[in-house]
Write a protein that holds these residues in place. Structure first.
Motif: not given
Length: 482
Positions: A34-36, A48-49, A72-73, A131-132
């Motif tokens: 769910e997080v992804l 953005d990252h 995750q980002l 991209n993790m």
């Protein structure tokens, strides 16, 4: 570099329970999935990252998933307190300058014209792959929390990968970890006590039973029925739990291993009652700037050192400023990998450390065995006729009265003594100043006994249930002008 917390946990124990809320549960694998998905919708929304993202939402699985998705980002997460006034929220958003504010739809109007995205809108967006990262730099800021404002204007505190991991590791060294641990989380997620439970969950592989708010009846049901093994509370929550246990005349289950009590000094009367009800109480000391705990009383010392916050955790250092001997009181200073590297916004250039030490503003002492005793906030100290009066000590004595449920003490100006203490109480029935003063005779020195008492319906508290004594001083002024 440290491993990506959630990704590493899924590698280790994917099928272990991570989160329970009401009648639904998630394993760590299900949580990551769910997080992804949510991270992919954040990316679709243009986040953005490395962006700084503020979140305003109640304690709910959706909030937990969104926080992890931001991480995750590689985003910095500013956790906003839903219980603040609109003016206080506006200050924090303006100070933090986030790229976006994620809000529960019902809170959108509270943010005004700032760039917002509701969690409901977010859920309707398409999710694209991200991209993790396998590893995170230790210096990365994961969360930003504003200090509780008990002494003045809140500061935005940076909490890094190193801060959180150090704190969780040191806590595990002190309490131990069991594979069947379940941590009851009633503390708000926007507060360090709540967020630190979620981080421990991932690092320890531990289930969290989440409540949207503190419900004393349901909490006591869980404690008595053996549904949980750990819990974090503040003093007023402990008092309500004890009251409910007393009314039912029951003890907690022996499966409860730890109840951490923090957020300020705890009356010894509460601690004694807790032990009598079978609660394995551990008083702890920490703050937003230390990503939660710095000192905690070890289980084997709980009865012998009643009232102490314990020794510094394994990765922490504590000293008392400008003291040379045990039992000398002074400002508590802290050093370690859990101490924030600094602040943001208007306090960005205010150093958080002096030669590696964080000066807390709290008064305490170390006894002859190195156990920390927290006396009070330095800013709350009352000086009457040259004598120091600590409000927490007076409050503790007042709370021994069988009809008084809550107490708050502050100092007011006095021509003869400089300052004198006054008390605010929440009680069952009317209590006169004379009867209270008589009750306190023998418990306190005469100069510590309040010179006025005000009965109120509720105490002024912040979102983490800390007593706001500065608000009591405002109340005194307003009552004097009536």
């Amino acid at each position: 570099m440290y491993p990506n917390w959630l990704a590493q946990r899924v590698q280790m124990t994917p099928s272990r329970l991570a989160l329970t809320f009401e009648d639904k549960s998630w394993t760590f694998q299900q949580l990551l999935e769910e997080v992804l998905i949510t991270a992919g919708t954040l990316k679709t929304a243009g986040i953005d990252h490395g962006n700084r993202i503020a979140i305003l939402a109640p304690s709910h699985p959706q909030l937990i998933i969104t926080i992890h998705a931001c991480w995750q980002l590689g985003c910095e997460v500013v956790l906003l307190n839903e219980r603040l006034s609109d003016e206080e929220l506006a200050y924090q958003v303006a100070d933090a300058q986030p790229a976006h504010v994620l809000v529960k739809d019902s809170y959108k109007e509270r943010i005004g014209t700032y760039k917002t995205l509701t969690l409901e809108e977010l859920s309707r967006l398409d999710s694209i792959p991200i991209n993790m990262e396998e590893e995170w730099p230790l210096t990365r800021t994961m969360s930003i929390m504003y200090t509780s404002g008990t002494t003045g204007r809140p500061k935005g505190v940076r909490q890094t990968v190193l801060n959180h991991t150090t704190n969780a590791t040191a806590s595990a060294f002190n309490m131990g970890i069991q594979t069947d641990d379940v941590w009851l989380c009633t503390m708000p997620i926007f507060h360090i006590s709540g967020l630190s439970i979620l981080i421990r969950s991932v690092l320890y592989g531990m289930e969290v039973k989440l409540y949207s708010k503190f419900d004393v009846v349901q909490v006591v049901d869980d404690l008595v029925n053996g549904c949980v093994t750990r819990m974090s509370v503040v003093s007023v929550m402990l008092q309500r739990i004890l009251r409910e246990l007393d009314e039912r005349n029951v003890n907690v289950s022996p499966l409860l291993l730890t109840m951490l009590v923090g957020g300020g000094p705890v009356p010894s009367h509460y601690l004694e009652r807790a032990l009598a009800r079978g609660i394995p109480i551990l008083q702890t000391y920490g703050m937003t700037e230390t990503a939660s705990q710095t000192a905690t009383l070890a289980p084997e010392d709980a009865a012998r050192k009643l009232g102490s916050s314990g020794k510094p955790l394994f990765l922490s250092f504590i000293r008392i400023d400008q003291t040379k001997a045990p039992f000398e009181e002074g400002e508590i200073c802290i050093r370690g990998g859990h101490v924030t590297p600094g602040y943001i916004g208007q306090y960005e250039h205010t150093p958080s450390q002096d030669k590696g030490w964080l000066y807390t503003g709290d008064i305490g002492y170390l006894d002859d065995e190195g156990y920390l005793f927290v006396v009070d906030r330095r800013s709350d100290l009352i000086i009457s006729g040259g004598e120091n009066i600590y409000p927490a000590e007076v409050e503790s004595a007042i709370l021994q009265h069988p009809k008084i449920r809550e107490a708050g003490v502050c100092g007011v100006n006095d021509e003869a003594w400089g300052q004198v203490p006054v008390a605010f109480i929440v009680s069952d029935g009317e209590i006169s100043l004379e009867s209270l003063q008589q009750f306190l005779q023998g418990k306190l020195a005469s100069y510590k006994i309040p010179k006025k008492v005000y009965q109120v319906d509720a105490m002024p508290r912040n979102a983490s249930n800390k007593l706001l004594r500065r608000e009591l001083r405002v109340w005194v002024t307003s009552k004097s002008n009536e």
